[in-house]
Design an enzyme around this catalytic site. Structure first.
Site, PDB file in Angstrom:
ATOM      1  N   TYR A  60     -45.838   2.359  26.022  1.00  0.00           N
ATOM      2  CA  TYR A  60     -45.480   3.504  26.855  1.00  0.00           C
ATOM      3  C   TYR A  60     -46.170   4.774  26.380  1.00  0.00           C
ATOM      4  O   TYR A  60     -46.429   5.673  27.169  1.00  0.00           O
ATOM      5  CB  TYR A  60     -43.959   3.685  26.873  1.00  0.00           C
ATOM      6  CG  TYR A  60     -43.271   2.517  27.515  1.00  0.00           C
ATOM      7  CD1 TYR A  60     -43.315   2.332  28.893  1.00  0.00           C
ATOM      8  CD2 TYR A  60     -42.622   1.559  26.745  1.00  0.00           C
ATOM      9  CE1 TYR A  60     -42.719   1.245  29.491  1.00  0.00           C
ATOM     10  CE2 TYR A  60     -42.025   0.466  27.331  1.00  0.00           C
ATOM     11  CZ  TYR A  60     -42.071   0.312  28.698  1.00  0.00           C
ATOM     12  OH  TYR A  60     -41.485  -0.778  29.278  1.00  0.00           O
TER      13      TYR A  60
ATOM     14  N   ARG B 257     -38.061  -0.369  35.647  1.00  0.00           N
ATOM     15  CA  ARG B 257     -37.678  -0.412  34.222  1.00  0.00           C
ATOM     16  C   ARG B 257     -38.702   0.349  33.381  1.00  0.00           C
ATOM     17  O   ARG B 257     -38.347   1.107  32.482  1.00  0.00           O
ATOM     18  CB  ARG B 257     -37.556  -1.867  33.787  1.00  0.00           C
ATOM     19  CG  ARG B 257     -37.406  -2.087  32.277  1.00  0.00           C
ATOM     20  CD  ARG B 257     -37.177  -3.579  32.019  1.00  0.00           C
ATOM     21  NE  ARG B 257     -37.632  -4.012  30.715  1.00  0.00           N
ATOM     22  CZ  ARG B 257     -36.900  -3.987  29.601  1.00  0.00           C
ATOM     23  NH1 ARG B 257     -35.676  -3.486  29.644  1.00  0.00           N
ATOM     24  NH2 ARG B 257     -37.388  -4.435  28.455  1.00  0.00           N
TER      25      ARG B 257
ATOM     26  N   HIS C 100     -39.911  -4.472  38.258  1.00  0.00           N
ATOM     27  CA  HIS C 100     -40.116  -4.262  36.820  1.00  0.00           C
ATOM     28  C   HIS C 100     -40.691  -2.871  36.551  1.00  0.00           C
ATOM     29  O   HIS C 100     -40.472  -2.294  35.476  1.00  0.00           O
ATOM     30  CB  HIS C 100     -41.047  -5.346  36.267  1.00  0.00           C
ATOM     31  CG  HIS C 100     -40.938  -5.508  34.779  1.00  0.00           C
ATOM     32  ND1 HIS C 100     -39.748  -5.846  34.165  1.00  0.00           N
ATOM     33  CD2 HIS C 100     -41.858  -5.379  33.789  1.00  0.00           C
ATOM     34  CE1 HIS C 100     -39.943  -5.917  32.853  1.00  0.00           C
ATOM     35  NE2 HIS C 100     -41.216  -5.635  32.599  1.00  0.00           N
TER      36      HIS C 100
ATOM     37  N   HIS D 152     -36.534  -4.328  23.145  1.00  0.00           N
ATOM     38  CA  HIS D 152     -37.794  -4.877  22.656  1.00  0.00           C
ATOM     39  C   HIS D 152     -37.616  -5.331  21.216  1.00  0.00           C
ATOM     40  O   HIS D 152     -37.072  -4.602  20.382  1.00  0.00           O
ATOM     41  CB  HIS D 152     -38.908  -3.833  22.708  1.00  0.00           C
ATOM     42  CG  HIS D 152     -39.410  -3.581  24.088  1.00  0.00           C
ATOM     43  ND1 HIS D 152     -40.114  -2.442  24.444  1.00  0.00           N
ATOM     44  CD2 HIS D 152     -39.323  -4.320  25.218  1.00  0.00           C
ATOM     45  CE1 HIS D 152     -40.429  -2.497  25.723  1.00  0.00           C
ATOM     46  NE2 HIS D 152     -39.964  -3.623  26.216  1.00  0.00           N
TER      47      HIS D 152
ATOM     48  N   ARG E 170     -33.760  -5.379  32.728  1.00  0.00           N
ATOM     49  CA  ARG E 170     -34.664  -6.342  33.361  1.00  0.00           C
ATOM     50  C   ARG E 170     -33.971  -6.843  34.619  1.00  0.00           C
ATOM     51  O   ARG E 170     -32.737  -6.857  34.710  1.00  0.00           O
ATOM     52  CB  ARG E 170     -34.948  -7.514  32.423  1.00  0.00           C
ATOM     53  CG  ARG E 170     -35.653  -7.131  31.134  1.00  0.00           C
ATOM     54  CD  ARG E 170     -35.874  -8.372  30.269  1.00  0.00           C
ATOM     55  NE  ARG E 170     -36.615  -8.058  29.048  1.00  0.00           N
ATOM     56  CZ  ARG E 170     -36.058  -7.703  27.894  1.00  0.00           C
ATOM     57  NH1 ARG E 170     -34.734  -7.651  27.793  1.00  0.00           N
ATOM     58  NH2 ARG E 170     -36.807  -7.435  26.835  1.00  0.00           N
TER      59      ARG E 170
ATOM     60  N   LYS F 248     -33.522 -11.030  26.226  1.00  0.00           N
ATOM     61  CA  LYS F 248     -34.403 -12.143  25.861  1.00  0.00           C
ATOM     62  C   LYS F 248     -34.078 -12.656  24.468  1.00  0.00           C
ATOM     63  O   LYS F 248     -33.836 -11.874  23.553  1.00  0.00           O
ATOM     64  CB  LYS F 248     -35.862 -11.693  25.905  1.00  0.00           C
ATOM     65  CG  LYS F 248     -36.440 -11.583  27.309  1.00  0.00           C
ATOM     66  CD  LYS F 248     -37.924 -11.273  27.243  1.00  0.00           C
ATOM     67  CE  LYS F 248     -38.559 -11.249  28.621  1.00  0.00           C
ATOM     68  NZ  LYS F 248     -40.015 -10.961  28.542  1.00  0.00           N
TER      69      LYS F 248
END
Length: 304
Positions: free
Chosen positions: A285, A253, A250, A276, A159, A182
């Site tokens: 994806y 990525r 982004h 994730h 990120r 995150k």
């Protein structure tokens, strides 16, 4: 004005979100704003401060009034759904602490919205971006810096906040890097030789003495580089290359993930590389890849 009891409850809930769930500062800030706006609306709507007792007695009608007020502005369905999610999380916690039935709040349905799928670049376009970034600045060291950042986004799937959050003492980059993403989640990311070389070249050209415990990537004034500056670079690059507005930092990525998926099909490994929390996030994806394949099919198949 929000009642003191509601303020105390909101703040305690935010502390719990940070301590127990590892919510990021950005998430906590959004939660604070969303729940505060909800409490302020209920105060105005009801004509009096809403302490914990009145909050426990909110009805479906009250929730509909809040939703209608939100929809009357320019708020998107996606943003309203996010606000409702924050309010539900707060009430779920509050109901457990105060012992009331939160059904009226929790049963409120979020507006439907179309989820935006990632828009990856084609491999040759992603490579063109990296090659073009370097010539966007009149200062060679700035071009080397921007190239290093973009290469980390595409080559390692970082990120932008993760790339810009790196410190000087983390370079030269190792072959495998530990990233805290995150929610404080840790993941291990392989670092391609191209990414290591790009960072080394930036350090060789950087005219500033970088403190070991300070930022790796800095602006022209010597402070930590901001995401806005990289976004501006990408905007210039996509205009020069004729790429769509979706070609953002982004998107690099997303391109990393999509190109790996096309090559390997190993969704679980890509989930780990991206950091994730849920496999369903990574599964977006597969939708991108399927959409691309269907487009090719519809354009080229003899029976189409």
């Amino acid at each position: 004005m929000i009642s003191p009891a509601s303020i105390e409850a909101r703040d305690s809930w935010l502390e719990a979100q940070k301590a127990l769930k590892g919510a990021s500062e950005n998430t906590l800030s959004a939660y604070f704003t969303d729940v505060s706006e909800f409490l302020a609306f209920m105060t105005e709507y009801k004509g009096e401060q809403q302490g914990l007792g009145p909050l426990a007695r909110l009805t479906v009608r009250d929730m509909r009034a809040w939703m209608a007020q939100m929809r009357s502005g320019d708020l998107s369905a996606r943003s309203l759904a996010r606000k409702l999610s924050a309010v539900k999380s707060f009430f779920r916690w509050l109901a457990e602490r105060e012992g009331f039935d939160p059904t009226a709040v929790l049963s409120t349905r979020a507006p439907k919205f179309q989820k935006k799928l990632p828009r990856p670049l084609a491999p040759d376009a992603a490579q063109a971006v990296i090659e073009t970034v370097e010539i966007q600045s009149k200062d060679a060291w700035v071009g080397a810096r921007d190239t290093a950042v973009i290469t980390l986004l595409y080559g390692c799937g970082l990120r932008i906040s993760e790339a810009l959050g790196l410190n000087r003492n983390e370079a030269p980059l190792p072959e495998v890097m530990r990233i805290i993403g995150k929610g404080g989640k840790e993941r291990i990311v392989p670092v391609l030789p191209a990414a290591r070389e790009a960072v080394d070249e930036y350090l060789r050209q950087c005219p500033y003495p970088l403190e070991q415990d300070g930022p790796l990537f800095i602006g022209v004034r010597g402070k930590r580089l901001s995401a806005r500056q990289i976004q501006s670079v990408m905007q210039n690059v996509r205009l020069q290359l004729g790429l769509p507005p979706t070609a953002t930092p982004h998107a690099m990525r997303h391109s990393f993930a999509t190109h790996l998926l096309e090559a390997s099909g190993d969704l679980r490994s890509i989930q780990e590389l991206l950091g994730h929390a849920s496999l369903s996030t990574t599964q977006a994806y597969t939708a991108v890849d399927t959409a691309r394949l269907m487009d090719v099919y519809n354009r080229t198949h003899p029976k189409a």
